[in-house]
Design a protein around this motif. Structure first.
Motif, mmCIF file in Angstrom:
data_model
loop_
_atom_site.group_PDB
_atom_site.id
_atom_site.type_symbol
_atom_site.label_atom_id
_atom_site.label_comp_id
_atom_site.label_asym_id
_atom_site.label_seq_id
_atom_site.Cartn_x
_atom_site.Cartn_y
_atom_site.Cartn_z
ATOM 1 N N LYS A 18 0.767 -1.616 -0.179
ATOM 2 C CA LYS A 18 0.518 0.383 0.218
ATOM 3 C C LYS A 18 0.714 1.356 -0.107
ATOM 4 O O LYS A 18 0.218 1.890 -0.729
ATOM 5 N N GLY A 19 2.228 1.534 0.133
ATOM 6 C CA GLY A 19 2.634 2.187 1.221
ATOM 7 C C GLY A 19 3.505 2.240 -0.215
ATOM 8 O O GLY A 19 4.350 3.684 -0.320
ATOM 9 N N GLY A 20 4.149 1.621 -1.558
ATOM 10 C CA GLY A 20 4.999 1.535 -1.934
ATOM 11 C C GLY A 20 4.637 1.901 -3.231
ATOM 12 O O GLY A 20 3.787 1.419 -3.986
ATOM 13 N N LYS A 21 5.215 1.974 -4.684
ATOM 14 C CA LYS A 21 5.312 2.426 -5.821
ATOM 15 C C LYS A 21 5.765 1.244 -6.317
ATOM 16 O O LYS A 21 6.941 0.815 -5.767
ATOM 17 N N PRO A 22 4.886 0.963 -7.102
ATOM 18 C CA PRO A 22 5.368 -0.600 -8.006
ATOM 19 C C PRO A 22 6.472 -0.349 -8.689
ATOM 20 O O PRO A 22 6.716 0.743 -9.445
ATOM 21 N N TYR A 23 7.772 -1.287 -9.465
ATOM 22 C CA TYR A 23 8.427 -1.306 -9.900
ATOM 23 C C TYR A 23 8.467 -2.600 -10.916
ATOM 24 O O TYR A 23 8.374 -3.419 -10.556
ATOM 25 N N LYS A 24 7.822 -2.755 -11.968
ATOM 26 C CA LYS A 24 8.003 -3.662 -12.541
ATOM 27 C C LYS A 24 8.549 -3.958 -13.781
ATOM 28 O O LYS A 24 9.430 -3.183 -14.378
ATOM 29 N N TYR A 25 9.334 -4.899 -14.042
ATOM 30 C CA TYR A 25 10.201 -5.194 -14.596
ATOM 31 C C TYR A 25 10.257 -6.672 -15.733
ATOM 32 O O TYR A 25 9.605 -7.977 -14.418
ATOM 33 N N LYS A 26 9.319 -7.228 -17.197
ATOM 34 C CA LYS A 26 9.049 -8.416 -17.290
ATOM 35 C C LYS A 26 7.937 -8.917 -16.436
ATOM 36 O O LYS A 26 7.365 -9.161 -16.091
ATOM 37 N N ASP A 27 9.032 -10.121 -15.813
ATOM 38 C CA ASP A 27 7.312 -10.836 -14.944
ATOM 39 C C ASP A 27 7.472 -10.806 -13.496
ATOM 40 O O ASP A 27 6.597 -11.556 -12.527
ATOM 41 N N TYR A 28 8.270 -9.586 -13.180
ATOM 42 C CA TYR A 28 7.970 -9.086 -11.577
ATOM 43 C C TYR A 28 7.334 -7.781 -11.170
ATOM 44 O O TYR A 28 7.748 -6.599 -12.819
ATOM 45 N N ILE A 29 7.232 -7.916 -10.475
ATOM 46 C CA ILE A 29 6.578 -6.696 -9.758
ATOM 47 C C ILE A 29 6.786 -6.294 -8.474
ATOM 48 O O ILE A 29 6.786 -6.801 -7.551
ATOM 49 N N GLN A 62 13.738 -21.099 -6.467
ATOM 50 C CA GLN A 62 14.875 -20.864 -7.386
ATOM 51 C C GLN A 62 14.869 -19.100 -7.316
ATOM 52 O O GLN A 62 16.262 -18.872 -6.740
ATOM 53 N N LEU A 63 13.850 -18.579 -6.586
ATOM 54 C CA LEU A 63 14.720 -17.284 -6.360
ATOM 55 C C LEU A 63 14.957 -16.790 -4.908
ATOM 56 O O LEU A 63 15.755 -16.118 -4.899
ATOM 57 N N LYS A 64 14.766 -17.829 -4.610
ATOM 58 C CA LYS A 64 15.426 -17.778 -2.940
ATOM 59 C C LYS A 64 17.188 -17.135 -3.181
ATOM 60 O O LYS A 64 18.053 -17.192 -2.186
ATOM 61 N N ALA A 65 17.419 -18.754 -4.410
ATOM 62 C CA ALA A 65 18.667 -19.482 -4.381
ATOM 63 C C ALA A 65 19.755 -18.099 -5.137
ATOM 64 O O ALA A 65 20.746 -17.634 -5.092
ATOM 65 N N ILE A 66 18.931 -17.542 -6.179
ATOM 66 C CA ILE A 66 18.833 -16.173 -6.734
ATOM 67 C C ILE A 66 19.285 -14.987 -6.048
ATOM 68 O O ILE A 66 20.449 -14.808 -5.949
ATOM 69 N N ILE A 67 18.461 -14.992 -5.245
ATOM 70 C CA ILE A 67 18.307 -13.718 -4.450
ATOM 71 C C ILE A 67 19.832 -14.044 -3.365
ATOM 72 O O ILE A 67 20.436 -12.918 -2.911
ATOM 73 N N SER A 68 19.622 -14.517 -2.535
ATOM 74 C CA SER A 68 20.824 -15.078 -1.841
ATOM 75 C C SER A 68 22.586 -15.177 -2.147
ATOM 76 O O SER A 68 23.137 -15.390 -1.253
ATOM 77 N N LYS A 69 22.454 -15.485 -4.106
ATOM 78 C CA LYS A 69 23.917 -15.355 -4.320
ATOM 79 C C LYS A 69 24.335 -14.041 -3.801
ATOM 80 O O LYS A 69 25.681 -13.610 -4.728
ATOM 81 N N LYS A 70 23.677 -12.771 -3.809
ATOM 82 C CA LYS A 70 24.595 -11.715 -4.308
ATOM 83 C C LYS A 70 24.214 -10.602 -2.398
ATOM 84 O O LYS A 70 23.533 -11.374 -1.714
ATOM 85 N N HIS A 71 25.250 -9.608 -2.273
ATOM 86 C CA HIS A 71 25.235 -9.016 -1.279
ATOM 87 C C HIS A 71 24.599 -7.706 -1.496
ATOM 88 O O HIS A 71 24.529 -6.907 -2.772
ATOM 89 N N GLN A 93 16.753 -17.212 -17.466
ATOM 90 C CA GLN A 93 16.410 -16.441 -17.895
ATOM 91 C C GLN A 93 15.450 -15.920 -16.918
ATOM 92 O O GLN A 93 15.676 -14.086 -16.318
ATOM 93 N N ARG A 94 15.406 -16.457 -15.816
ATOM 94 C CA ARG A 94 14.510 -16.087 -14.301
ATOM 95 C C ARG A 94 14.974 -14.752 -13.638
ATOM 96 O O ARG A 94 15.747 -14.621 -13.119
ATOM 97 N N LYS A 95 16.995 -15.699 -13.735
ATOM 98 C CA LYS A 95 17.896 -15.744 -12.837
ATOM 99 C C LYS A 95 18.352 -13.778 -13.518
ATOM 100 O O LYS A 95 18.144 -12.237 -12.541
ATOM 101 N N GLU A 96 17.859 -13.785 -14.920
ATOM 102 C CA GLU A 96 18.846 -12.701 -15.505
ATOM 103 C C GLU A 96 18.101 -11.063 -15.581
ATOM 104 O O GLU A 96 18.410 -10.243 -15.152
ATOM 105 N N ASN A 97 17.080 -11.662 -15.468
ATOM 106 C CA ASN A 97 15.312 -10.815 -15.471
ATOM 107 C C ASN A 97 15.247 -10.219 -13.994
ATOM 108 O O ASN A 97 15.296 -9.160 -13.566
ATOM 109 N N LEU A 98 15.687 -10.922 -12.596
ATOM 110 C CA LEU A 98 15.497 -10.429 -11.864
ATOM 111 C C LEU A 98 16.509 -9.922 -11.153
ATOM 112 O O LEU A 98 17.025 -8.850 -10.194
ATOM 113 N N LEU A 99 17.861 -10.218 -11.422
ATOM 114 C CA LEU A 99 19.322 -8.805 -11.136
ATOM 115 C C LEU A 99 19.055 -8.217 -12.238
ATOM 116 O O LEU A 99 19.682 -7.507 -11.066
#
Length: 114
Positions: A18-29, A62-71, A93-99
């Protein structure tokens, strides 16, 4: 992903969305909220349109694995909502788009060895 970095409370999800503005990129909000803590937190939302429970849990793992690899920078809460088109993408492709989405929001710390 460590337990300290996970958002699970539905009140937190509602407040950030409710408080944030959405950022959309391909399959992610992605919704962002700045906080005063010295930690970052991620929340994942995978709806029933993605598939049955097995498919939804696979996407979350898969998303948790992608997120945990970065600082990441500190002092933010982030909600990632997955769209229907994620089923047509493979893991790379999921990893590339999320990063790319997270880099566009300046959440990833730049490391000299990466």
């Amino acid at each position: 992903m460590k337990k300290i970095n996970i958002l699970k409370n539905s009140r937190d999800f509602d407040r950030i969305i409710k408080g944030g503005k959405p950022y959309k990129y391909k399959d992610y909000i992605i919704y962002l909220e700045k906080n005063t803590n010295d930690v970052y937190k991620f929340g994942l939302s995978v709806g029933k349109k993605i598939g049955n429970a097995v498919n939804r849990n696979k996407v979350k793992r898969q998303l948790k694995a992608i997120i945990s690899k970065k600082h990441y920078q500190n002092n933010f809460n982030c909600i990632i909502i997955v769209g229907k088109g994620i089923n047509e993408k493979n893991f790379e492709q999921r990893k590339e788009n999320l990063l790319i989405a997270l880099k566009n929001l300046n959440l990833i710390k730049e490391k000299s060895n990466e």
